[in-house]
Enzyme design. Structure first.
Site, PDB file in Angstrom:
ATOM      1  CG  MET A  85       9.216  24.089  -0.787  1.00  0.00           C
ATOM      2  SD  MET A  85       8.218  25.048  -1.931  1.00  0.00           S
ATOM      3  CE  MET A  85       7.018  25.779  -0.830  1.00  0.00           C
ATOM      4  CE  LYS A  94      -0.362  -0.211   5.044  1.00  0.00           C
ATOM      5  NZ  LYS A  94      -1.184  -0.694   6.163  1.00  0.00           N
ATOM      6  CE1 TYR A 150      12.119  31.933   4.469  1.00  0.00           C
ATOM      7  CE2 TYR A 150      12.679  29.611   4.184  1.00  0.00           C
ATOM      8  CZ  TYR A 150      12.268  30.830   3.655  1.00  0.00           C
ATOM      9  OH  TYR A 150      12.004  30.936   2.330  1.00  0.00           O
ATOM     10  NE  ARG A 208      -7.701   0.709  11.450  1.00  0.00           N
ATOM     11  CZ  ARG A 208      -6.435   0.581  11.039  1.00  0.00           C
ATOM     12  NH1 ARG A 208      -5.607   1.621  11.116  1.00  0.00           N
ATOM     13  NH2 ARG A 208      -5.989  -0.557  10.570  1.00  0.00           N
TER      14      ARG A 208
HETATM   15  C1  LIG Z   1      -0.417  -1.710   6.794  1.00  0.00           C
HETATM   16  C2  LIG Z   1      -0.962  -2.995   7.236  1.00  0.00           C
HETATM   17  C3  LIG Z   1      -0.115  -4.085   7.490  1.00  0.00           C
HETATM   18  C4  LIG Z   1       1.380  -3.982   7.477  1.00  0.00           C
HETATM   19  O1  LIG Z   1       1.807  -3.417   8.692  1.00  0.00           O
HETATM   20  P1  LIG Z   1       3.372  -3.205   9.006  1.00  0.00           P
HETATM   21  O2  LIG Z   1       3.394  -2.719  10.396  1.00  0.00           O
HETATM   22  O3  LIG Z   1       3.847  -2.179   8.035  1.00  0.00           O
HETATM   23  O4  LIG Z   1       4.019  -4.528   8.794  1.00  0.00           O
HETATM   24  C5  LIG Z   1      -0.703  -5.289   7.816  1.00  0.00           C
HETATM   25  N1  LIG Z   1      -2.043  -5.413   7.894  1.00  0.00           N
HETATM   26  C6  LIG Z   1      -2.883  -4.390   7.678  1.00  0.00           C
HETATM   27  C7  LIG Z   1      -4.345  -4.585   7.793  1.00  0.00           C
HETATM   28  C8  LIG Z   1      -2.374  -3.143   7.351  1.00  0.00           C
HETATM   29  O5  LIG Z   1      -3.206  -2.124   7.145  1.00  0.00           O
END
Ligand SMILES: *Cc1c(COP(=O)(O)O)cnc(C)c1O
Length: 360
Positions: A303, A35, A255, A130
């Site tokens: 930036m 992801k 800055y 969640r």
């Molecule tokens: C992001 C995610 C993972 C991976 O988690 P890490 O801590 O990066 O290994 C696993 N399961 C779900 C449902 C996630 O959203």
């Protein structure tokens, strides 16, 4: 000349994959979590470098479509499932595994005509509160899903830890036991562990584990760096010196004039700023690696630039390479100084940072 650059070491990635595999039993499947464009590492390149991953996982269907369009053929799990009937149809067509975590998703699954049988994972709320189905709802979801006649194979089970990164937490053990009890009557595949679960909670491995952050060489547990767990950082964030300036004692830099030198020194200006995703909140003293040594950030992050104190005897030259994080400066350390987690730092790099892939 390339300045801001994230060098992605695909052999480090493969080594981390092998290491994580070695933490698991032989028949435990490893789901590589891609992801957020593989946590900023480029999902397509990472997927191609992991031909032995049993499965990939993403959060949004667009991310899965991108992988399929790049001819990635492994199963792809949608961690949060489909958010509307059209997406569900697409998921069925492209052979994605979908998650069902709520009633709306169950109803969509029942009511939407699908091109083919589709793999389904039921998401359980074991304590994160969640997403997910409660213990007393599981049997109803299972029987309705089975009755729909559209599920491919056996329904799997997925849940997520809220505190696995904290080895002293009692919540992890409690979640693990709930998951065990709730899924015990069912034959489907079970997956609970994220990276922290893989490394620290062997009882949580079940049939498949989901590796995200550790795959990228970053420690999932607080107050550790990946190297302590024999993980190798996959990303090196680097740039170049674009100026080396003589600087007088008692003069401020940048800055807000929030850093003043207590001696005559040299200031190095690095082409890296919050416009590249480097955190603006990095305080004075945050380490940067240049020509074999660590030097401190001096002055506020701009930036497009940041400034470092090279010291009075500096011999650094314009064009020299600078590591913002990687082997010499653990991203975990930068994250701690900034008051965030390394996940946020790697994922927030902007388009301006050139991704280069080595050891393909
Ligand atoms: C992001 C995610 C993972 C991976 O988690 P890490 O801590 O990066 O290994 C696993 N399961 C779900 C449902 C996630 O959203």
């Amino acid at each position: 000349m390339i300045t801001a650059e994230a060098v992605i070491d695909l052999s480090a990635l493969r080594n981390n994959f092998t290491l994580l595999k070695s933490h698991c039993d032989n028949d435990t499947k490893l789901i590589a979590v891609l992801k957020g464009d593989a946590y900023g590492h480029n999902a397509i390149q990472v997927a191609r470098a992991l031909p032995h991953a049993d499965m990939f996982a993403v959060s949004r269907i667009e991310e899965a479509i991108e992988l399929r369009a790049a001819d990635i053929l492994q199963p792809i799990l949608l961690l949060e499932g489909c958010f509307c009937p059209e997406d569900l149809q697409l998921a069925a067509q492209l052979n994605f595994h979908t998650t069902i975590h709520c009633l709306e998703q169950l109803q969509d699954f029942e009511q939407t005509p699908l091109m083919q049988h589709t793999s389904v994972w039921l998401k359980l709320d074991t304590g994160m509160h969640r997403l997910g189905v409660q213990a007393d709802e599981i049997s109803t979801y299972i029987s309705r899903l089975e009755k729909s006649g559209k599920v491919a194979g056996t329904i799997g089970f997925i849940s997520h830890f809220s505190c696995a990164d904290d080895l002293n937490s009692h919540s992890t053990r409690a979640q693990l036991e709930r998951f065990q009890t709730q899924t015990q009557p069912y034959p489907g595949m079970k997956t609970l562990a994220n990276s922290a679960g893989i490394l620290c909670w062997p009882d949580a491995h079940f049939d498949a584990v989901r590796a995200g952050i550790a795959l990228y060489g970053i420690a999932p547990s607080i107050d550790e760096v990946g190297q302590q767990r024999h993980l190798a950082p996959v990303m090196t964030l680097q740039s170049k010196l674009i100026a080396v300036r003589r600087h007088q004692a008692n003069q401020p830099v940048g800055y807000g004039e929030n850093w003043t030198s207590d001696r005559d020194t040299y200031i190095g200006v690095v082409a890296m700023g919050y416009g590249d995703g480097y955190p603006r909140s990095a305080p004075n003293g945050t380490p940067v690696y240049i020509n074999g040594r660590i030097v401190p950030i001096a002055g506020r992050i701009s930036m497009d630039m940041l400034t470092v104190d090279l010291g009075p005897n500096a011999t650094d030259q314009v064009g020299d390479s600078v590591e913002l994080w990687g082997k010499h400066v653990p991203v975990e350390q930068v994250a701690k100084l900034v008051g965030t987690i390394p996940y946020e730092l790697v994922i927030q790099l902007t388009r301006r940072v050139v991704r280069t892939f080595i050891n393909e």
